[in-house]
Write an enzyme that holds these catalytic residues in place. Structure first.
Site, short mmCIF file in Angstrom:
data_model
loop_
_atom_site.label_atom_id
_atom_site.label_comp_id
_atom_site.label_asym_id
_atom_site.label_seq_id
_atom_site.Cartn_x
_atom_site.Cartn_y
_atom_site.Cartn_z
N GLY A 11 2.76 -20.26 -10.44
CA GLY A 11 2.52 -21.68 -10.64
C GLY A 11 1.78 -22.39 -9.52
CG ASN A 13 -4.35 -22.76 -10.61
OD1 ASN A 13 -5.12 -23.30 -9.83
ND2 ASN A 13 -4.51 -21.53 -11.05
CG LEU A 79 -0.60 -14.14 -17.38
CD1 LEU A 79 0.10 -13.05 -16.59
CD2 LEU A 79 -2.10 -14.17 -17.08
CE LYS A 80 3.33 -15.48 -26.87
NZ LYS A 80 4.47 -14.76 -27.18
CG ASN A 96 -7.55 -20.71 -19.22
OD1 ASN A 96 -6.43 -20.68 -18.73
ND2 ASN A 96 -8.37 -19.68 -19.16
CG HIS A 98 -11.35 -16.94 -16.44
ND1 HIS A 98 -10.41 -16.12 -17.02
CD2 HIS A 98 -12.34 -16.13 -16.00
CE1 HIS A 98 -10.83 -14.86 -16.94
NE2 HIS A 98 -12.00 -14.85 -16.32
CG ASP A 139 -11.20 -16.01 -20.63
OD1 ASP A 139 -10.43 -16.96 -20.48
OD2 ASP A 139 -10.96 -14.87 -20.19
CD GLU A 168 -7.87 -19.64 -9.93
OE1 GLU A 168 -6.90 -19.95 -10.67
OE2 GLU A 168 -8.01 -18.50 -9.46
#
Length: 184
Positions: A11, A13, A79-80, A96, A98, A139, A168
């Site tokens: 966590g 981010n 990650l899902k 998102n 990336h 993505d 990020e």
């Protein structure tokens, strides 16, 4: 704007977003943090005006998003793959972060250390981070913001990961600010 942040791991981010909210970098409120499993990211909201829960199926996710009147969903190390029902209900309102310069090193299996290992193995001179809209293609959504850094002198995937993570944090909070200001 009411924001939900989805996490799967540490966590960091999410923490960058929580700090940005506390510092007044953006006006939006993170009022819901959902994890697909128990994780450190969920613990980061302890003592804050924010619900932190492990979600169930798509009906559970949608119920929680509606209960908290969520305007924007932020995937921050999640990650899902989101269910189609969630993608449809929040179309255009899911972003998102990336850890690469998409479209390079994106898609299924390209997350976390896998991305940095591939970038390092290919001898890329640059890496970076991308914030994009989330669609049914992993993505593959519209790129909203990117930040690039020279990595030619870095000696390992771990050094790349550490360098990109700083990007990020900055990029994700900037994306939230720009979205609330309707600049994205």
């Amino acid at each position: 704007m009411n924001i939900a942040v989805f996490v799967s791991g540490g966590g960091t981010n999410l923490q960058a977003l929580l700090d940005a909210e506390r510092e007044g970098f953006f006006k939006s409120h993170i009022c819901l943090v959902l994890g697909n499993r128990p994780c450190k990211g969920l613990e980061r909201v302890a003592g804050r005006d924010c619900a932190a829960l492990v979600h169930g199926d798509s009906e559970d996710i949608l119920r929680l998003l509606r209960e908290h009147e969520i305007d924007l969903v932020v995937l921050a190390g999640y990650l899902k793959i989101l269910p189609e029902e969630v993608l449809s209900a929040y179309e255009g309102r899911i972003i998102n972060i990336h850890p690469s310069l998409l479209p390079k090193y994106g898609g299924r299996g390209m997350y976390g250390h896998h991305v940095h290992e591939a970038v390092f193995a290919h001898g890329e001179p640059y890496s970076g981070a991308t914030v994009h809209r989330v669609t049914g293609e992993v993505d593959g959504g519209t790129v909203l913001l990117q930040s690039k850094v020279n990595i030619e002198k870095l000696k390992s995937p771990e050094e790349i990961a550490d360098t990109v993570l700083v990007l990020e944090h900055q990029l994700l909070k900037t994306a939230v600010k720009y979205i609330e200001e309707e600049r994205l």
